[in-house]
Design a protein around this motif. Structure first.
Motif, PDB file in Angstrom:
ATOM      1  N   ASN A   1       0.816  -1.306   0.088  1.00  0.00           N
ATOM      2  CA  ASN A   1      -0.013   0.073  -0.067  1.00  0.00           C
ATOM      3  C   ASN A   1       0.813   1.230  -0.019  1.00  0.00           C
ATOM      4  OD1 ASN A   1      -2.284  -1.363   0.034  1.00  0.00           O
ATOM      5  ND2 ASN A   1      -2.460  -1.300   2.148  1.00  0.00           N
ATOM      6  N   ALA A   2       1.722   1.358   0.804  1.00  0.00           N
ATOM      7  CA  ALA A   2       2.752   2.220   0.818  1.00  0.00           C
ATOM      8  C   ALA A   2       3.421   2.563  -0.235  1.00  0.00           C
ATOM      9  CB  ALA A   2       3.851   2.513   2.023  1.00  0.00           C
ATOM     10  N   ALA A   3       3.869   1.669  -1.007  1.00  0.00           N
ATOM     11  CA  ALA A   3       4.707   1.920  -2.384  1.00  0.00           C
ATOM     12  C   ALA A   3       3.660   2.323  -3.460  1.00  0.00           C
ATOM     13  CB  ALA A   3       5.120   0.453  -2.666  1.00  0.00           C
TER      14      ALA A   3
ATOM     15  N   LEU B   1       3.059   6.058  -3.109  1.00  0.00           N
ATOM     16  CA  LEU B   1       4.240   6.808  -3.408  1.00  0.00           C
ATOM     17  C   LEU B   1       4.390   6.987  -4.841  1.00  0.00           C
ATOM     18  CD1 LEU B   1       6.934   5.681  -0.340  1.00  0.00           C
ATOM     19  CD2 LEU B   1       5.795   8.262  -1.031  1.00  0.00           C
ATOM     20  N   LEU B   2       4.164   5.796  -5.514  1.00  0.00           N
ATOM     21  CA  LEU B   2       3.984   5.645  -7.053  1.00  0.00           C
ATOM     22  C   LEU B   2       2.871   6.801  -7.367  1.00  0.00           C
ATOM     23  CD1 LEU B   2       4.850   2.196  -7.778  1.00  0.00           C
ATOM     24  CD2 LEU B   2       6.306   3.982  -7.910  1.00  0.00           C
ATOM     25  N   GLN B   3       1.756   6.656  -7.010  1.00  0.00           N
ATOM     26  CA  GLN B   3       0.745   7.386  -7.502  1.00  0.00           C
ATOM     27  C   GLN B   3       0.833   8.839  -7.354  1.00  0.00           C
ATOM     28  OE1 GLN B   3      -3.326   5.630  -7.063  1.00  0.00           O
ATOM     29  NE2 GLN B   3      -2.477   3.523  -6.945  1.00  0.00           N
ATOM     30  N   GLU B   4       1.319   9.170  -5.974  1.00  0.00           N
ATOM     31  CA  GLU B   4       1.369  10.695  -5.824  1.00  0.00           C
ATOM     32  C   GLU B   4       2.822  10.859  -5.048  1.00  0.00           C
ATOM     33  OE1 GLU B   4       1.573  13.835  -5.527  1.00  0.00           O
ATOM     34  OE2 GLU B   4      -0.599  13.649  -5.883  1.00  0.00           O
TER      35      GLU B   4
ATOM     36  N   TRP C   1      10.485  -9.237   2.885  1.00  0.00           N
ATOM     37  CA  TRP C   1      10.386 -10.501   1.831  1.00  0.00           C
ATOM     38  C   TRP C   1       9.217 -10.551   1.195  1.00  0.00           C
ATOM     39  CZ3 TRP C   1       7.118 -14.477   2.093  1.00  0.00           C
ATOM     40  CH2 TRP C   1       7.503 -15.727   1.108  1.00  0.00           C
ATOM     41  N   ALA C   2       7.856 -10.156   1.888  1.00  0.00           N
ATOM     42  CA  ALA C   2       6.849 -10.583   0.905  1.00  0.00           C
ATOM     43  C   ALA C   2       6.316  -9.517  -0.095  1.00  0.00           C
ATOM     44  CB  ALA C   2       5.433 -10.077   2.073  1.00  0.00           C
ATOM     45  N   ASP C   3       7.151  -8.439  -0.238  1.00  0.00           N
ATOM     46  CA  ASP C   3       7.091  -7.749  -1.481  1.00  0.00           C
ATOM     47  C   ASP C   3       8.221  -6.768  -1.653  1.00  0.00           C
ATOM     48  OD1 ASP C   3       6.231  -5.853  -3.382  1.00  0.00           O
ATOM     49  OD2 ASP C   3       4.154  -5.767  -2.716  1.00  0.00           O
TER      50      ASP C   3
ATOM     51  N   VAL D   1       9.675   2.243  -0.992  1.00  0.00           N
ATOM     52  CA  VAL D   1       9.347   2.660   0.161  1.00  0.00           C
ATOM     53  C   VAL D   1      10.865   3.177   0.746  1.00  0.00           C
ATOM     54  CG1 VAL D   1       8.573   2.782   2.518  1.00  0.00           C
ATOM     55  CG2 VAL D   1       7.330   1.830   0.551  1.00  0.00           C
ATOM     56  N   LEU D   2      11.656   2.359   0.833  1.00  0.00           N
ATOM     57  CA  LEU D   2      13.005   2.587   1.669  1.00  0.00           C
ATOM     58  C   LEU D   2      13.613   3.378   0.750  1.00  0.00           C
ATOM     59  CD1 LEU D   2      13.692  -0.980   3.181  1.00  0.00           C
ATOM     60  CD2 LEU D   2      12.974   1.307   4.319  1.00  0.00           C
TER      61      LEU D   2
END
Length: 337
Positions: A141-143, A146-149, A181-183, A190-191
């Motif tokens: 969700n966070a990624a 950040l990509l969309q906005e 690891w999951a994504d 994000v990082l």
């Protein structure tokens, strides 16, 4: 008071983080957003949150369902392995496993229709510099937000990320922690983002060096000794002994680590942890064992590399003070006589 959006995948400590954030006087919980992760499909994750908030008497807090799968992920069998983790424990714990990540009953209310990513973007952009995003599950969700906005990097007040490991062995492979690891692709987005953040790794949650931060049967008994009518504590006393026993026997820890609660607490009191200076942290997205490994750029290297130094990593924790805050927060669910 810290205004936060809590993004969860509804594993055991996520439940405690939701309860903690909904009651702690230093937090204004704007909403809970959900992401597919260790608890299973997005429907299960979201229903667990809805039921948890009902138990807390906080049906006023919005819940927004989010990503139903990672951006890329791994093989189907590997992605499902954390959800079916209890199958490895059947011979030892038997029927007691029925209280470990059980199917959520139908909640008495539905999630808010808008998608978690849209809610994160709209809320942060409408309140620049005021909202802290706390992620305690995979970073999908966070990624996506950040990509969309891209302007989110300037509009967020702070970002707290539970994930990664540096000195402590991983809980998925020897060098990987589950949330990253999951994504891995989402985690790298994000990082790598140019927004100030605190990374809360296994090193300060799931390591016996910080044993004083872990929930034990003695801690539950201590809380019960001072309680008379606390439905949240009653649930914890009923459900979480099996979590304590699993983490002691499978992971070799003295109790159940409260990773997600620690991350939420650091949103309003970062002094609970010892933090590095801002560093660039990257995520490996290739390989097998190392896919999802977090790498902090420190020291001096010959090959060029690196990126924005925006991540402070937790390296130690004041476990006693943290656990005291947790216990006092859960005590706030005591009903008046």
């Amino acid at each position: 008071m810290e205004r936060i959006i809590l993004d969860v995948d509804s594993a055991g400590d996520d439940i405690l983080a939701v309860l903690f954030a909904a009651a702690n006087p230093n937090i204004k919980l704007e909403a809970v957003t959900t992401v597919t992760g260790a608890a299973g499909p997005i429907e299960q994750v979201t229903n667990v949150v809805l039921n948890t908030l009902s138990l807390a008497g906080r049906d006023d807090i919005p819940v927004h369902a989010g990503a139903w799968r990672p951006i890329v992920g791994h093989s189907k069998a590997d992605m499902e392995a954390p959800v079916h983790f209890e199958k490895q424990l059947t011979a030892r714990f038997g029927d007691r496993l029925k209280k470990f990540n059980p199917p959520a009953p139908t909640p008495k209310r539905q999630a808010t229709p808008s998608h978690a990513v849209d809610f994160i973007i709209d809320t942060v952009m409408s309140n620049p510099g005021e909202i802290t995003l706390v992620t305690t599950g995979p970073l999908t969700n966070a990624a996506m937000a950040l990509l969309q906005e891209p302007r989110l990097t300037k509009a967020l007040k702070n970002l707290l990320v539970l994930g990664g490991n540096f000195q402590t062995p991983g809980n998925i492979t020897p060098v990987t922690e589950y949330n990253i690891w999951a994504d891995p692709e989402a985690s790298r987005i994000v990082l790598n983002a140019e927004v100030g953040k605190i990374l809360v790794p296994l090193d300060i949650c799931e390591d016996n060096r910080v044993a004083t931060s872990m929930l034990t049967r003695d801690d539950i008994a201590d809380m019960q000794a001072g309680a008379k009518d606390n439905p949240v504590l009653d649930m914890i006393a009923d459900v979480f002994p099996i979590y304590i026993d699993i983490w002691r026997e499978f992971f070799g820890l003295v109790g159940f680590p409260l990773d997600d609660v620690i991350t939420a607490a650091l949103a309003f009191d970062p002094s609970l942890a010892t933090l590095t200076e801002p560093l660039f942290v990257d995520v490996l997205t290739d390989g097998s064992v190392a896919r999802g490994q977090t790498v902090a750029y420190r020291g001096f290297q010959i090959l060029p590399g690196g990126g924005p130094k925006t991540t402070r990593i937790g390296t130690d924790l004041d476990g006693r003070r943290f656990l005291d805050i947790f216990k006092k927060t859960i005590a706030r669910y005591e009903r008046a006589a």
